[in-house]
Scaffold this motif. Sequence first.
Motif, PDB file in Angstrom:
ATOM      1  N   ASP A  30      48.770  40.930  45.616  1.00  0.00           N
ATOM      2  CA  ASP A  30      47.461  40.935  46.276  1.00  0.00           C
ATOM      3  C   ASP A  30      46.950  42.356  46.475  1.00  0.00           C
ATOM      4  O   ASP A  30      45.762  42.640  46.277  1.00  0.00           O
ATOM      5  CB  ASP A  30      47.543  40.222  47.625  1.00  0.00           C
ATOM      6  N   ALA A  31      47.852  43.257  46.876  1.00  0.00           N
ATOM      7  CA  ALA A  31      47.453  44.647  47.089  1.00  0.00           C
ATOM      8  C   ALA A  31      47.019  45.299  45.778  1.00  0.00           C
ATOM      9  O   ALA A  31      46.005  46.022  45.732  1.00  0.00           O
ATOM     10  CB  ALA A  31      48.603  45.428  47.717  1.00  0.00           C
ATOM     11  N   LEU A  32      47.740  45.045  44.713  1.00  0.00           N
ATOM     12  CA  LEU A  32      47.373  45.620  43.416  1.00  0.00           C
ATOM     13  C   LEU A  32      46.046  45.051  42.918  1.00  0.00           C
ATOM     14  O   LEU A  32      45.221  45.780  42.358  1.00  0.00           O
ATOM     15  CB  LEU A  32      48.482  45.347  42.393  1.00  0.00           C
ATOM     16  N   GLN A  33      45.827  43.772  43.132  1.00  0.00           N
ATOM     17  CA  GLN A  33      44.549  43.186  42.726  1.00  0.00           C
ATOM     18  C   GLN A  33      43.388  43.837  43.473  1.00  0.00           C
ATOM     19  O   GLN A  33      42.332  44.117  42.892  1.00  0.00           O
ATOM     20  CB  GLN A  33      44.557  41.677  42.987  1.00  0.00           C
ATOM     21  N   ALA A  34      43.580  44.076  44.764  1.00  0.00           N
ATOM     22  CA  ALA A  34      42.518  44.712  45.554  1.00  0.00           C
ATOM     23  C   ALA A  34      42.258  46.129  45.059  1.00  0.00           C
ATOM     24  O   ALA A  34      41.100  46.562  44.951  1.00  0.00           O
ATOM     25  CB  ALA A  34      42.905  44.715  47.028  1.00  0.00           C
ATOM     26  N   LEU A  35      43.311  46.850  44.733  1.00  0.00           N
ATOM     27  CA  LEU A  35      43.159  48.236  44.266  1.00  0.00           C
ATOM     28  C   LEU A  35      42.542  48.312  42.872  1.00  0.00           C
ATOM     29  O   LEU A  35      41.930  49.328  42.516  1.00  0.00           O
ATOM     30  CB  LEU A  35      44.523  48.934  44.278  1.00  0.00           C
ATOM     31  N   CYS A  36      42.717  47.252  42.081  1.00  0.00           N
ATOM     32  CA  CYS A  36      42.173  47.233  40.717  1.00  0.00           C
ATOM     33  C   CYS A  36      40.906  46.385  40.622  1.00  0.00           C
ATOM     34  O   CYS A  36      40.500  45.980  39.524  1.00  0.00           O
ATOM     35  CB  CYS A  36      43.219  46.694  39.740  1.00  0.00           C
ATOM     36  N   ALA A  37      40.277  46.133  41.767  1.00  0.00           N
ATOM     37  CA  ALA A  37      39.111  45.241  41.787  1.00  0.00           C
ATOM     38  C   ALA A  37      37.992  45.743  40.889  1.00  0.00           C
ATOM     39  O   ALA A  37      37.250  44.948  40.301  1.00  0.00           O
ATOM     40  CB  ALA A  37      38.606  45.080  43.218  1.00  0.00           C
TER      41      ALA A  37
END
Length: 769
Positions: free
Chosen positions: A651-658
């Motif tokens: 989830d954190a990586l998805q947010a950072l790569c939004a």
Amino acid sequence: MSQIESASPSARCPFHAATDPEIARAVADFDVFEGPFTVDPAAAMRLFRERRPIFFSPKLGYWVVSRYEDVKDVFRDTGAFSPANALEKVTPSSAEASAILASHDYAMNRTLVNEDEPAHMERRRALLHSFLPAELEKHAPMVRRLVARFVDRFVDRGEADLVDELLWEVPLTVALHFLGVPEDDMDVLRRYSIAHTVNTWGRPSPDQQVAVAEAVGNFWTYSGQVLDRMRLDPSGDGWMEYALRRQRELPDVVTDSYLHSMMMAGIVAAHETTAHATANALRLLLEDRKAWDEVCRDGALIPNAVEECLRLSGSIIAWRRVALKDVEIAGQPIAAGDRILVVMTSANHDGRHFENPDMLDIRRDNTTDHLSFGYGAHQCLGKNLARMEMRILLEELSRRLPHMRLAEQRFDYLPTISFRGPDHLRVVWDPARNPERADDRAKTPRPLQLLGSPPRSSLARPVRVAAIDALTDDVVQIALADPEGHDLPPWSAGAHVDLLVGGFQRKYSLCGDPGDRKRYVVAVKRDAAGRGGSLHIHAELRVGDTIGILGPKNLFRLPDGSERIILVAGGIGITPIIAMADRLKSQGRRYEVHYCGRTRAAMAYADRLERDHAAAAHVHVGEEGRRLDLAALVGAGREAIVACGPDRMIDALQALCADAPDRLRFEHFAAVETLLDPSVEAPFEAELRDSGLTLTVPADRTLLQVLREAGIDLPSDCEEGLCGSCEVGVVDGEVDHRDMVLTAKERAENKRMMACCSRSRNGRIGLSL
């Protein structure tokens, strides 16, 4: 005039003037009627599939599409790609041949194969009833009796040409029975059918065109005469008789012209493709003795063996479309009016979708994803009839002639743009070894699933537990081998297998040496809060036990072409990541790998990672105060990031790569809960808008299960909401999303859902199926 239209197709093709001389030469020489394509179409497409997936063929005058996802997209998008040219003659008729056809009032027009929406779907819905699973099953006893009678004719002879003596006459008889056509003229109809194929999809010489045109004209006349006789009494059970009754109800939909064209096309479609497909399948199986022997021993493998043979060597190798508007296929501009050849046999050999794509694997658990029947709104309506015939033919031969083998022969194929099957298939055997001579019960058919997707439980590959080693207090490494010492199928970094043990089915990434074909290695973490599978494995599994596996299958591949890759693992998510690191190192590619855990003692493979990947490895141990700063790692770069770990990390990586979601490729290692509690769930209606069907999904069944029971082909893999394979388009209705694939934004759009786990929130959902 648009910019696309202003240039010729060859000028627009980036490969027409390719600087790579091998590609330029291959594009210039590409010919579906001569050379490598006529010998082995899938192999001939390999160069294009890997290096030039879309190109314009100057000899053919078509754009050629070779990769799985691109072929599927063309089939799916009926708004951009029309089937109007599917029955267009590849070779224009000579003046003499045209005159002959005109003398027969030949007027082949629209059919289910070459009609655009919305007319196509309106007619398809009107005529669908005869193809429903319950209706098709009514034909099974007749097909079984017919096959047994034909095999009786040669079973004691010791040799046969299966094409001439079985595979043409049985499908043709079944086709005529299904359509409601008399069986009196089968020999003539075979000649007519071949002529129609050559006339439409072949390259006949000027002299041949005259004879072909005469046969096709006679075929057209014959079809009209049969239809006229049916009109006198359309009360029979045949599909065409049903169509005539529907015409009375829907005269503007089911027209005279349409029925005449469908009568002729139906005779060809209902038998020639089945005959070719069965001949191709038997050749494949008899050339792979291990696979043939397995099918002979275990009839439950037959349904999947049929699907795998359809994938590897289907009878329809390519199909045609024409662009309705300026459009792109995988970035390649295509102009309105451009003609397109989608090569399904190439798509079915695409390693991006099928692991070990050129290998015959009758236990392959995603082989039903093949595109041999097309895809989408125009998918072959008779696919399940063909499957049923092929399964019965294979069951009869494998039971009564398990010792059958191919005779020495050369295989010849009629060169066409779309159809492929051997002219002859000669086999020999020793009649003294016929099982029925020792036991008359060998004549009795084995239980056989006639319709529907093969049950995954029948595909389990037996393996022996060769070793179990503790990596940490909660992680064991398990080595698996073939019980008879055979090689196991190859696998690639990111692949997984399903372990079937103790009534549990769980997915585990392969993390050993891909070069070692004698064993697979997985690592299993004990999860006290899980669903019981890992606890059973840790407590009960012993060296020497025989268990089942499904796969290998790869839904988590390394990105192609990235200059540098960042690998990120959390906890047991190291298993696919360390295999990827090994692969990147062997390729000499640039990479770094980050492995996160709370304590070093609990981090399986940490020592091996640091040993084998030295400068590229970064181990982040929480108790040592070395936590990974994901924000700093992602930064503003554009490197590909591949991650496997717990939800919070993903989830954190998805947010950072939004802002650049394509940069991230990830896999969860925890599944959603897919077991349904009927006391909590509610039933709902699923309206299949493209099919005109409404299905009820009970509280104790998933949408995927109900679709399969209705004979709807839908790919799937994990059936746990992790992989995205079973995605379906949503037209309307509110989805209760339960998968771990879609982002929050995608869920809010409400345009797609995962059939294995998601449901309707309001009791009804409209689907583009």
